[in-house]
Design a protein around this motif. Sequence first.
Motif, PDB file in Angstrom:
ATOM      1  N   ALA A 262       0.840  -1.208   0.000  1.00  0.00           N
ATOM      2  CA  ALA A 262       0.000   0.000   0.000  1.00  0.00           C
ATOM      3  C   ALA A 262       0.868   1.248   0.000  1.00  0.00           C
ATOM      4  CB  ALA A 262      -0.925  -0.011   1.207  1.00  0.00           C
ATOM      5  N   LEU A 263       1.930   1.227   0.764  1.00  0.00           N
ATOM      6  CA  LEU A 263       2.834   2.381   0.850  1.00  0.00           C
ATOM      7  C   LEU A 263       3.544   2.628  -0.480  1.00  0.00           C
ATOM      8  CD1 LEU A 263       4.128   4.472   2.850  1.00  0.00           C
ATOM      9  CD2 LEU A 263       5.955   2.811   3.123  1.00  0.00           C
ATOM     10  N   LEU A 264       4.053   1.566  -1.081  1.00  0.00           N
ATOM     11  CA  LEU A 264       4.845   1.707  -2.299  1.00  0.00           C
ATOM     12  C   LEU A 264       4.016   1.988  -3.548  1.00  0.00           C
ATOM     13  CD1 LEU A 264       7.507  -1.083  -1.688  1.00  0.00           C
ATOM     14  CD2 LEU A 264       7.750   1.386  -1.381  1.00  0.00           C
TER      15      LEU A 264
ATOM     16  N   MET B 189       2.136   8.678   6.704  1.00  0.00           N
ATOM     17  CA  MET B 189       2.703   8.567   8.043  1.00  0.00           C
ATOM     18  C   MET B 189       2.069   7.407   8.802  1.00  0.00           C
ATOM     19  SD  MET B 189       2.928  12.652   8.818  1.00  0.00           S
ATOM     20  CE  MET B 189       3.283  12.542  10.558  1.00  0.00           C
ATOM     21  N   SER B 190       0.782   7.211   8.610  1.00  0.00           N
ATOM     22  CA  SER B 190       0.082   6.102   9.260  1.00  0.00           C
ATOM     23  C   SER B 190       0.628   4.756   8.775  1.00  0.00           C
ATOM     24  CB  SER B 190      -1.415   6.206   8.993  1.00  0.00           C
ATOM     25  OG  SER B 190      -2.091   5.083   9.492  1.00  0.00           O
ATOM     26  N   LEU B 191       0.814   4.632   7.467  1.00  0.00           N
ATOM     27  CA  LEU B 191       1.359   3.382   6.921  1.00  0.00           C
ATOM     28  C   LEU B 191       2.786   3.139   7.415  1.00  0.00           C
ATOM     29  CD1 LEU B 191       0.013   3.624   3.261  1.00  0.00           C
ATOM     30  CD2 LEU B 191      -0.687   1.959   5.007  1.00  0.00           C
ATOM     31  N   LEU B 192       3.593   4.194   7.457  1.00  0.00           N
ATOM     32  CA  LEU B 192       4.963   4.051   7.966  1.00  0.00           C
ATOM     33  C   LEU B 192       4.967   3.651   9.439  1.00  0.00           C
ATOM     34  CD1 LEU B 192       6.526   7.090   6.115  1.00  0.00           C
ATOM     35  CD2 LEU B 192       7.233   4.701   5.847  1.00  0.00           C
ATOM     36  N   ASN B 193       4.048   4.213  10.207  1.00  0.00           N
ATOM     37  CA  ASN B 193       3.925   3.839  11.615  1.00  0.00           C
ATOM     38  C   ASN B 193       3.486   2.380  11.757  1.00  0.00           C
ATOM     39  OD1 ASN B 193       3.973   4.529  14.457  1.00  0.00           O
ATOM     40  ND2 ASN B 193       1.748   4.301  14.373  1.00  0.00           N
ATOM     41  N   ASP B 194       2.544   1.957  10.926  1.00  0.00           N
ATOM     42  CA  ASP B 194       2.106   0.556  10.956  1.00  0.00           C
ATOM     43  C   ASP B 194       3.275  -0.376  10.667  1.00  0.00           C
ATOM     44  OD1 ASP B 194      -0.468   1.434  11.469  1.00  0.00           O
ATOM     45  OD2 ASP B 194      -1.214   1.036   9.434  1.00  0.00           O
TER      46      ASP B 194
ATOM     47  N   GLY C  13       7.507  -4.201  12.837  1.00  0.00           N
ATOM     48  CA  GLY C  13       8.907  -4.600  12.936  1.00  0.00           C
ATOM     49  C   GLY C  13       9.799  -4.134  11.797  1.00  0.00           C
ATOM     50  N   ALA C  14       9.259  -3.405  10.835  1.00  0.00           N
ATOM     51  CA  ALA C  14      10.086  -2.907   9.742  1.00  0.00           C
ATOM     52  C   ALA C  14      10.927  -1.735  10.243  1.00  0.00           C
ATOM     53  CB  ALA C  14       9.204  -2.457   8.581  1.00  0.00           C
TER      54      ALA C  14
ATOM     55  N   LEU D  73       8.983  13.756   9.663  1.00  0.00           N
ATOM     56  CA  LEU D  73       7.770  13.670   8.870  1.00  0.00           C
ATOM     57  C   LEU D  73       6.764  14.758   9.249  1.00  0.00           C
ATOM     58  CD1 LEU D  73       7.223   9.820   8.584  1.00  0.00           C
ATOM     59  CD2 LEU D  73       7.971  11.398   6.804  1.00  0.00           C
ATOM     60  N   VAL D  74       6.690  15.087  10.532  1.00  0.00           N
ATOM     61  CA  VAL D  74       5.758  16.127  10.972  1.00  0.00           C
ATOM     62  C   VAL D  74       6.179  17.487  10.407  1.00  0.00           C
ATOM     63  CG1 VAL D  74       4.836  17.351  12.979  1.00  0.00           C
ATOM     64  CG2 VAL D  74       5.106  14.864  13.057  1.00  0.00           C
ATOM     65  N   LYS D  75       7.466  17.796  10.477  1.00  0.00           N
ATOM     66  CA  LYS D  75       7.957  19.063   9.921  1.00  0.00           C
ATOM     67  C   LYS D  75       7.798  19.072   8.401  1.00  0.00           C
ATOM     68  CE  LYS D  75      11.130  20.219  13.627  1.00  0.00           C
ATOM     69  NZ  LYS D  75      12.520  20.402  14.034  1.00  0.00           N
TER      70      LYS D  75
END
Length: 110
Positions: A29-31, A49-54, A59-60, A95-97
């Motif tokens: 989904a991210l890629l 950001m949500s996908l990266l957090n998931d 464990g990634a 990511l927030v900045k």
Amino acid sequence: MTIAYDMLESLKEMFDEQNRAAKQTTMKALLTMKMVEGTSIREHALKMMSLLNDLKILGAVIDMESQVEMVQQTLPVSFQQFFLNYNMNKMDLSLVKLLNELQAAESIIK
């Protein structure tokens, strides 16, 4: 102590396959995500950001520079000037900045 260890290992084996499948689905989904021109940068960046957090929870390990690059690759051509400035000024953003900067750039682009 041995019984508790065996139980823990058994649980790891049972759920490891689900974890792997969830990680693969989230990574796909991210890629494959692309922002459509004219949509909100905020919504798009928050989804990324949500996908990266998931993925992190699963464990990634993806370093911050790669995360920013991933976000960059999903943006439309209208943000090309922003990333040209980003790279020329050797900016180092979380990511927030990055989200805040992209929102400012979006208001200029519109």
